[in-house]
Design an enzyme around this catalytic site. Sequence first.
Site, PDB file in Angstrom:
ATOM      1  N   HIS A 107       0.807  -0.919  -0.367  1.00  0.00           N
ATOM      2  CA  HIS A 107      -0.037   0.053   0.043  1.00  0.00           C
ATOM      3  C   HIS A 107       0.928   1.288  -0.141  1.00  0.00           C
ATOM      4  O   HIS A 107       2.213   1.181   0.874  1.00  0.00           O
ATOM      5  CB  HIS A 107      -0.807  -0.021   1.043  1.00  0.00           C
ATOM      6  CG  HIS A 107      -2.067  -0.970   1.323  1.00  0.00           C
ATOM      7  ND1 HIS A 107      -1.112  -1.846   2.883  1.00  0.00           N
ATOM      8  CD2 HIS A 107      -2.894  -1.150   1.317  1.00  0.00           C
ATOM      9  CE1 HIS A 107      -3.112  -3.271   2.120  1.00  0.00           C
ATOM     10  NE2 HIS A 107      -3.704  -2.093   1.975  1.00  0.00           N
ATOM     11  N   ASP A 110       2.384   2.345   3.346  1.00  0.00           N
ATOM     12  CA  ASP A 110       3.518   1.035   3.767  1.00  0.00           C
ATOM     13  C   ASP A 110       4.462   1.240   3.657  1.00  0.00           C
ATOM     14  O   ASP A 110       5.688   1.416   4.806  1.00  0.00           O
ATOM     15  CB  ASP A 110       2.981  -0.182   3.902  1.00  0.00           C
ATOM     16  CG  ASP A 110       1.933  -1.162   3.259  1.00  0.00           C
ATOM     17  OD1 ASP A 110       0.538  -0.340   4.316  1.00  0.00           O
ATOM     18  OD2 ASP A 110       1.919  -1.267   2.184  1.00  0.00           O
TER      19      ASP A 110
HETATM   20  C1  XLS Z   1      -7.244  -6.395   4.052  1.00  0.00           C
HETATM   21  C2  XLS Z   1      -7.039  -6.337   2.880  1.00  0.00           C
HETATM   22  C3  XLS Z   1      -5.608  -5.785   2.615  1.00  0.00           C
HETATM   23  C4  XLS Z   1      -5.983  -5.597   0.564  1.00  0.00           C
HETATM   24  C5  XLS Z   1      -4.827  -4.499   0.109  1.00  0.00           C
HETATM   25  O1  XLS Z   1      -8.263  -6.860   4.785  1.00  0.00           O
HETATM   26  O2  XLS Z   1      -6.854  -8.441   2.735  1.00  0.00           O
HETATM   27  O3  XLS Z   1      -4.891  -6.585   2.960  1.00  0.00           O
HETATM   28  O4  XLS Z   1      -5.029  -6.973  -0.387  1.00  0.00           O
HETATM   29  O5  XLS Z   1      -5.710  -3.450   0.719  1.00  0.00           O
END
Ligand code: XLS
EC number: 5.3.1.5
Length: 443
Positions: A107, A110
């Site tokens: 993301h 992050d």
């Molecule tokens: C959360 C989601 C997230 C996505 C990416 O539940 O799985 O991690 O994969 O935003």
Amino acid sequence: MAKSNMKTLYSLEGIGKIQYEGKQSKNPLAFQYYNPSEVIGGKTMKDHLRFSVAYWHTLTADGTDMFGTGTMQRAWDSYSGMDLAKARLEVAFQLFDLLDVPYFSFHDRDIAPEGETLQETNQQLDIILERMKEYMKQSGVKLLWNTANMFKHPRFVHGAATSCHADVFAYAAAQVKKGIETAKELGADVFWGGREGYDTLLNTDMKRELDHMASFLHMAVDYAKEIGYTGQFLIEPKPKEPTTHQYDTDAATSIAFLKQYGLDTHFKLNIEANHATLAGHTFEHELRVARIHGLLGSVDANQGNSLLGWDTDEFPTDLYATTLAMYEILQNGGLGAGGLNFDAKVRRASFELEDILYAHIAGMDAFAKGLRVAHRLIEDRVFEDVIKHRYRSFSEGIGRDISEGKANFHTLEEYAMKHPLIRNESGREEQLKARLNQYLLED
Ligand code: XLS
Ligand code: NI
Ligand code: NI
């Protein structure tokens, strides 16, 4: 790029690249099933599985849960701000190298901290992205997908593209615009709804929110065209959490939404195991639904805990699940530009650095085993022949008329009247499960 003395700092010193040692090996820092160069059905395991490390779980998360603070022992956490972001990036590529994974995902928030303004946030992001590009070039590790974190900051309290506040919609658009530029530069792009859903209908205009979400995605498609971005957009279904009802509840709901708004030619689905089970489906069900619609794009490889009702994002170790998932993926002809992304985090009590390696090894081995078994099941037509036989009445007589669209209610009524005796056959579920066990144990 100048290397610091961080290797020692991160206590990865002494750990070499994880090697395949075979199923007799007792070495916890070796693969027992994942043999990257081994060819299965004309393709190497590495190319079949296309493993990816999720940056947020492995480099950023600290083990915080609803009741307790962080537990992870991560030497790089002694830094803060942009120094921390740079340190994480360095260790990330060390981990990718040790695990020999070809991809990673992240993301936007992050990898670099948010600044005071969107301008500052973008500048900080650019600094990290520049470095990331360098590391990617040096290592050959690629970006599977990037996505916008539009759920953490309080501005997204009512959602992003489905927020009741137009300013939030605009902010989210600016963030995704940057994400598409990043994807053009480095990889693919994924949309996970984040807070795209509602908590109560008493304050919600559902029709408007769905329209907004669709127009947001259309704007993303338009912008991609404008800048010549040709990568794959992905939608990641999830049924609940954080909102009570998420609009992308499951694969079928997401597909209906994409079709309703004319988006199905631009988006595919990123299917996550734990989201499938939260939605009351199996992992393989969600993969099958996506596959039969030609919309299986990528996979978030993790697993839930059937005793807990939330998204635990555990590393995948359930061999039934990995086998049946690989079965769907092989039947799909692979994942194309997608991959198996470990959207998974080590448990809060697995706080040592080595646990990251053990966890990924466990997940990679579980999918490698799944691949081997699924490949043999398909080669031997274990289920295909059963299925073909089961539907054989549609290949002749009235059944063929139905399949070929030659039947109507008149001809069917006439047939039903003439054939009062219907003889059904057993579905043989238990026998088939025993066959699956046999294949799992043999390999
Ligand atoms: C959360 C989601 C997230 C996505 C990416 O539940 O799985 O991690 O994969 O935003
Ligand atoms: Ni996910
Ligand atoms: Ni999840």
